[in-house]
Write an enzyme that holds these catalytic residues in place. Sequence first.
Site, short mmCIF file in Angstrom:
data_model
loop_
_atom_site.label_atom_id
_atom_site.label_comp_id
_atom_site.label_asym_id
_atom_site.label_seq_id
_atom_site.Cartn_x
_atom_site.Cartn_y
_atom_site.Cartn_z
CG ASP A 143 -1.94 1.02 1.30
OD1 ASP A 143 -2.45 1.46 0.16
OD2 ASP A 143 -2.33 1.61 2.21
CG ASN A 151 -7.36 -2.51 -6.40
OD1 ASN A 151 -6.47 -3.28 -6.22
ND2 ASN A 151 -7.90 -1.54 -5.25
#
Length: 265
Positions: free
Chosen positions: A39, A87
Amino acid sequence: MPKPYTHPDAEPYKPLNWTGLEPPAFAGPVPHHVAVVMDGNGRWANRQGLPRTEGHRVGVDAMLDVIAGAVQAGVKHLSVYAFSTENWKRSPSEVRFLMGFNREVLHRHRDQLNEWGVRVRWAGRRPKLWGSVIKDLEIAEELTKDNTRMTLAMCINYGGRWEVVDAMRKMAEDVQSGRLKPSAISEKTIAKNLYLPNMPDVDLFIRSGGERRTSNFMMWEASYAELVFDDALWPEFSRENLWRAIQTFHARDRRYGGAVDVPRA
């Protein structure tokens, strides 16, 4: 508008020990299975005044460094969260970029991973995933299938809840066909129907970028994992961050629901 990632040349890959670093002396056996949420790529890029996609480009070097560091440390299974089922909610241009980018990363680095003795496997769902990405994943899997040094699970179009849902569907089909009795369903039955049923449970779960959540990654497999959250944004993450996380892992007392009665004197 960002275009799908393409690289004009396949740069010569780097040897395994390209930084000259060696892992520290760990206090115990290294975790058998490490899961990593990579991340912070977009935030890193924005802080540099760059589009989010540039963070993904730089993040590849961090991923390769961590893979090499895991091999050096003796980790046998490494799972990386490359693209989640959530996503798809990102902008169409970023999704397009990430699909092409994942394909190019696999195409460019499969020989490198093969020489390192890494077996590549894919965990994720087929629906919506680009056919070209699936093809490159399958080529990488075939090329590296005999490697035993470490298994790398590329989690692309992966979601922990979807993994459990898909496992339930397969078991429901087995029950309907008479191959499975409902009374015979156990934790082992569910585990056998996950995307990679022969991968062991996660021992160490690492997330970069400073966030303190698991984001639907390895929900079943990481039930008893030790969680380590690192503030470094992913492009700044390295094998040394991985090794520090392993040292943190060794400092934990893993009781798996048990307890030791030690009254204070």
